[in-house]
Design a protein around this motif. Structure first.
Motif, short mmCIF file in Angstrom:
data_model
loop_
_atom_site.label_atom_id
_atom_site.label_comp_id
_atom_site.label_asym_id
_atom_site.label_seq_id
_atom_site.Cartn_x
_atom_site.Cartn_y
_atom_site.Cartn_z
N ASP A 76 107.16 -17.65 111.84
CA ASP A 76 106.38 -17.49 113.06
C ASP A 76 105.23 -16.52 112.82
N PHE A 77 104.33 -16.41 113.80
CA PHE A 77 103.17 -15.52 113.69
C PHE A 77 103.60 -14.09 113.33
N GLU A 78 104.58 -13.56 114.05
CA GLU A 78 105.01 -12.18 113.81
C GLU A 78 105.60 -11.97 112.42
N ASP A 79 106.06 -13.04 111.77
CA ASP A 79 106.54 -12.94 110.40
C ASP A 79 105.39 -12.92 109.39
N LYS A 80 104.24 -13.45 109.78
CA LYS A 80 103.11 -13.59 108.86
C LYS A 80 102.08 -12.45 108.97
N ALA A 81 102.05 -11.74 110.07
CA ALA A 81 101.01 -10.73 110.31
C ALA A 81 101.50 -9.32 109.97
N ASP A 82 100.59 -8.50 109.50
CA ASP A 82 100.89 -7.10 109.21
C ASP A 82 99.62 -6.28 109.40
N ILE A 83 99.76 -5.11 110.01
CA ILE A 83 98.65 -4.19 110.21
C ILE A 83 99.10 -2.82 109.72
N LYS A 84 98.18 -2.11 109.02
CA LYS A 84 98.52 -0.81 108.45
C LYS A 84 97.42 0.21 108.67
N PHE A 85 97.81 1.47 108.83
CA PHE A 85 96.91 2.61 108.76
C PHE A 85 97.04 3.13 107.34
N ARG A 86 95.90 3.52 106.71
CA ARG A 86 95.96 3.94 105.31
C ARG A 86 95.14 5.20 105.06
N PHE A 87 95.55 5.93 104.05
CA PHE A 87 94.84 7.12 103.58
C PHE A 87 94.65 6.97 102.08
N ASN A 88 93.43 7.22 101.60
CA ASN A 88 93.12 7.06 100.17
C ASN A 88 92.64 8.37 99.56
N ALA A 89 92.97 8.57 98.30
CA ALA A 89 92.38 9.62 97.48
C ALA A 89 91.43 8.90 96.52
N ASN A 90 90.15 9.01 96.73
CA ASN A 90 89.16 8.30 95.92
C ASN A 90 88.84 9.16 94.70
N ILE A 91 89.44 8.82 93.54
CA ILE A 91 89.41 9.71 92.39
C ILE A 91 88.57 9.20 91.22
N GLY A 92 87.71 8.23 91.45
CA GLY A 92 86.86 7.73 90.37
C GLY A 92 86.01 8.83 89.77
N SER A 93 85.42 9.68 90.61
CA SER A 93 84.58 10.77 90.10
C SER A 93 85.42 11.83 89.39
N VAL A 94 86.63 12.07 89.87
CA VAL A 94 87.53 13.05 89.24
C VAL A 94 87.91 12.59 87.84
N LEU A 95 88.10 11.28 87.67
CA LEU A 95 88.46 10.72 86.37
C LEU A 95 87.25 10.54 85.45
N GLY A 96 86.06 10.81 85.98
CA GLY A 96 84.84 10.67 85.18
C GLY A 96 84.41 9.23 84.97
N LEU A 97 84.78 8.35 85.90
CA LEU A 97 84.40 6.94 85.78
C LEU A 97 82.92 6.76 86.10
N ASN A 98 82.39 5.64 85.70
CA ASN A 98 81.04 5.23 86.06
C ASN A 98 80.92 5.33 87.59
N PRO A 99 79.81 5.83 88.14
CA PRO A 99 79.68 5.96 89.59
C PRO A 99 79.82 4.63 90.36
N LYS A 100 79.69 3.51 89.68
CA LYS A 100 79.85 2.20 90.33
C LYS A 100 81.34 1.85 90.54
N ALA A 101 82.23 2.63 89.93
CA ALA A 101 83.66 2.32 89.96
C ALA A 101 84.42 3.39 90.74
N ASP A 102 85.54 2.98 91.31
CA ASP A 102 86.41 3.91 92.01
C ASP A 102 87.85 3.48 91.83
N VAL A 103 88.72 4.45 91.65
CA VAL A 103 90.17 4.25 91.66
C VAL A 103 90.67 4.99 92.88
N TYR A 104 91.52 4.33 93.67
CA TYR A 104 91.97 4.97 94.91
C TYR A 104 93.47 4.74 95.14
N PRO A 105 94.30 5.72 94.77
CA PRO A 105 95.70 5.67 95.19
C PRO A 105 95.79 6.12 96.64
#
Length: 165
Positions: A76-105
């Motif tokens: 049914d619809f309620e079995d197929k749908a999911d909604i989430k609130f999320r929080f990210n730590a955007n650590i691409g710059s911390v890891l020294g990645l190219n500014p075009k890239a981001d890793v976010y746990p």
């Protein structure tokens, strides 16, 4: 003609240099992609808002379009749908990645579980990039998950397009 080509190359290279995976406070990302999991596929979208140099919050919504029947019954619809609130730590710059890239746990709290996610995005221009993200439940609301409760309550992979706006 030669001058026009040089000007176009300069404009294009400038656009590529402006592309950034995460810009910090005020950054806004919209992602739309395919949702891949056991016994179902669907669409997913996320929206994230930068609140600090390496932090963002947002929302995710998933709807499963193709689900396997369980015991001869369709989800049914309620079995197929999911909604989430999320929080990210955007650590691409911390890891020294190219500014075009981001890793976010990050962590997410949704209608199915409390979980974690790990994603990677790469921007080809200031407005467009690709992303891949995996999510997994850390704590389910029901310890005895059966039948359709497995949908959106297991390891899930998302792949798609990412947009700055």
């Amino acid at each position: 003609m030669k001058k026009i080509v040089v000007v176009l190359i300069l404009i294009f290279s400038t656009q590529i240099n402006w592309a950034q995976g995460f810009r910090g406070k005020g950054d806004k990302k919209l992602q739309v992609g395919i949702n891949l999991q056991d016994h179902a596929t669907g669409i997913t979208s996320t929206i994230d808002f930068g609140i600090g140099e390496n932090m963002s919050y947002g929302f995710a919504a998933t709807y499963l379009l193709n689900t396997d029947e369980i015991a001869g019954t369709n989800a049914d619809f309620e079995d197929k749908a999911d909604i989430k609130f999320r929080f990210n730590a955007n650590i691409g710059s911390v890891l020294g990645l190219n500014p075009k890239a981001d890793v976010y746990p990050g962590l997410n709290l949704g209608t199915r579980n409390f979980g974690a996610h790990l994603g990677f995005r790469y921007f080809f221009s200031n407005g467009f990039g690709l992303y891949a993200e995996g999510t997994a439940p850390l704590a389910r609301y029901d310890n005895n998950v059966t039948g359709f409760e497995h949908f959106n309550n297991q390891f899930v992979m998302h792949i798609g397009a990412s947009f700055n706006f």
